[in-house]
Design a protein around this motif. Structure first.
Motif, short mmCIF file in Angstrom:
data_model
loop_
_atom_site.label_atom_id
_atom_site.label_comp_id
_atom_site.label_asym_id
_atom_site.label_seq_id
_atom_site.Cartn_x
_atom_site.Cartn_y
_atom_site.Cartn_z
N TRP A 1 15.14 -1.75 0.07
CA TRP A 1 13.78 -2.30 0.14
C TRP A 1 13.31 -2.48 1.58
O TRP A 1 12.12 -2.33 1.88
N ALA B 1 9.87 -0.77 2.76
CA ALA B 1 8.74 -1.61 3.18
C ALA B 1 8.64 -1.77 4.70
O ALA B 1 7.79 -2.51 5.18
N CYS C 1 5.25 -1.57 6.33
CA CYS C 1 4.13 -2.29 5.68
C CYS C 1 3.52 -3.33 6.64
O CYS C 1 4.22 -4.06 7.33
N SER D 1 1.37 -5.64 5.47
CA SER D 1 0.91 -6.76 4.61
C SER D 1 -0.61 -6.90 4.64
O SER D 1 -1.14 -8.01 4.62
N MET E 1 0.45 -9.06 -1.69
CA MET E 1 1.04 -8.54 -0.45
C MET E 1 0.82 -9.50 0.73
O MET E 1 1.29 -9.25 1.83
N LYS F 1 7.85 -9.04 3.88
CA LYS F 1 7.23 -7.88 3.21
C LYS F 1 8.23 -7.17 2.30
O LYS F 1 7.84 -6.53 1.33
N TYR G 1 6.80 -6.18 -1.21
CA TYR G 1 6.66 -4.79 -1.67
C TYR G 1 7.57 -4.54 -2.87
O TYR G 1 7.19 -3.84 -3.82
N ARG G 2 8.74 -5.14 -2.85
CA ARG G 2 9.65 -5.01 -4.00
C ARG G 2 8.96 -5.55 -5.26
O ARG G 2 9.04 -4.97 -6.33
N ILE H 1 2.44 4.46 3.24
CA ILE H 1 3.55 4.14 2.32
C ILE H 1 3.19 4.72 0.95
O ILE H 1 2.06 4.59 0.49
#
Ligand code: SF4
Ligand code: SF4
Length: 354
Positions: free
Chosen positions: A237, A241, A244, A246, A281, A298, A302-303, A337
């Motif tokens: 993860w 992520a 990311c 957020s 998020m 994050k 994201y998970r 992503i």
């Protein structure tokens, strides 16, 4: 035989003008002052419907407004006793019959998924319910998608009719519009001419051709279990992520995301209770009053996004994914992503040895 009409390209504006007199009409159109952005908006004469491009935002705001007033309140003070007060509430729900014209099949299917969340209990959202009940969808068959589309991989398809009340088929010289449900037939009165036999045949041919298209491939099979097996794999993860920001864009453009927050806005002795879109998020979304946050980074957020769409939701709702493969989160993520990669990767490099 289903009611089917033909609207010539040169008659479309007149047809939309007429429709907008009967219902609150939503169409995809260029966003004012934002070059290149196409979003659903309320139609009024002069707005040009854009039907040949995919929209940045989904039409979910026709039933889930970005910001809506749940109720208005007012405190009335007694003239005789300033300490005595009475709170008056106005929680009327006002909706108009509405039509979303030119949604894509993936967006129409998304409405059915949101219905599960808002209408099927244990609590029923009366605000959503009132809008949903009075909103019809006319979905445009997709003759082509782009590299981010993957509706075929998650149970949909470019000619899917799930969630649609009317089907729009692009044909030579215009559009064929077909009522898929009786309630929608009256909307077609006076909008165009009855489709001739040859136009009907052409529309059926287009639907057949498009139905054979495969939009996107991902291996989402077994994702409920695969996600659980990978849940504790923080390395996986972290990698997924890592980039990311957020920013929440993926959730705001997503037709199936339903998170919201409620705030009271007060001016003097009166105010409103508002409901606004929120995003899982964001760090603050799960921040508890104690200061504890169950999704502090994050990685967890994201998970959770992937888990919600491809594990928790299908586990709860007959195997259906909370994703229609519209591709918006892939197209508009500022750091590219790709949720398909995160889902396909769930099963990679996991040792299944006993
Ligand atoms: S759009 Fe991309 S960067 Fe923004 S929150 Fe979603 S995954 Fe993260
Ligand atoms: S998760 Fe992404 S691809 Fe799936 S419905 Fe939401 S925005 Fe579309």
């Amino acid at each position: 035989m289903a009611k089917m009409i033909f609207i010539g390209s040169d008659q479309l504006t007149a047809a939309l003008d007429r429709l907008s007199e009967r219902v609150e009409l939503w169409v995809p159109a260029a966003a004012s002052g934002r070059p290149g952005v196409i979003r659903f908006q309320r139609y009024r004469p002069g707005v040009e419907a854009v039907l040949d491009r995919l929209t940045n935002l989904s039409p979910k705001e026709a039933v889930q407004p970005r910001v809506e007033t749940l109720l208005r309140f007012r405190t009335v003070k007694s003239a005789d006793d300033p300490a005595a007060e009475q709170l008056l509430l106005d929680d009327r729900i006002e909706v108009r019959r509405a039509l979303v014209f030119g949604a894509r099949p993936c967006d129409a299917r998304a409405f059915l998924l949101s219905d599960e969340v808002f209408l099927k209990g244990p609590y029923v959202d009366v605000y959503y319910g009132a809008r949903r009940e009075s909103t019809l969808l006319a979905a445009l068959v997709c003759r082509e998608g782009d590299d981010a589309c993957f509706c075929s991989a998650v149970g949909g398809g470019p000619a899917d009719t799930a969630g649609s009340d009317l089907r729009i088929v692009p044909v030579e010289g215009g559009l064929v519009v077909e009522a898929l449900r009786e309630e929608a037939e009256s909307l077609l009165e006076g909008l165009g001419e009855p489709a001739s036999d040859s136009t009907r045949d052409e529309a059926l041919r287009v639907v057949e051709e498009v139905s054979a298209l495969c939009m996107g491939e991902i291996d989402a099979g077994g994702s409920v279990e695969a996600f659980k097996n990978r849940f504790e794999d923080r390395e996986y993860w972290r990698e997924v992520a890592e980039r990311c920001l957020s920013c929440g864009v993926c959730t705001f453009v997503c037709p199936t995301c339903t998170c919201f927050t409620i705030t009271d806005e007060k001016r003097g002795l009166e105010g409103e209770r508002l409901r606004s879109w929120d995003s899982c998020m964001f760090y603050q979304y799960t921040l508890e009053a104690s200061g504890h946050n169950p999704r502090p980074t994050k990685l967890e957020r994201y998970r959770n996004r992937v888990g919600h769409k491809f594990s928790y939701f299908p586990e709860k709702y007959d195997g259906r994914f909370s994703c229609t493969g519209c591709g918006r989160c892939i197209r508009f993520c500022p750091v590219s992503i790709d949720i398909r990669r995160a889902v396909s990767g769930l099963k990679e490099n996991i040792c299944e040895c006993p």
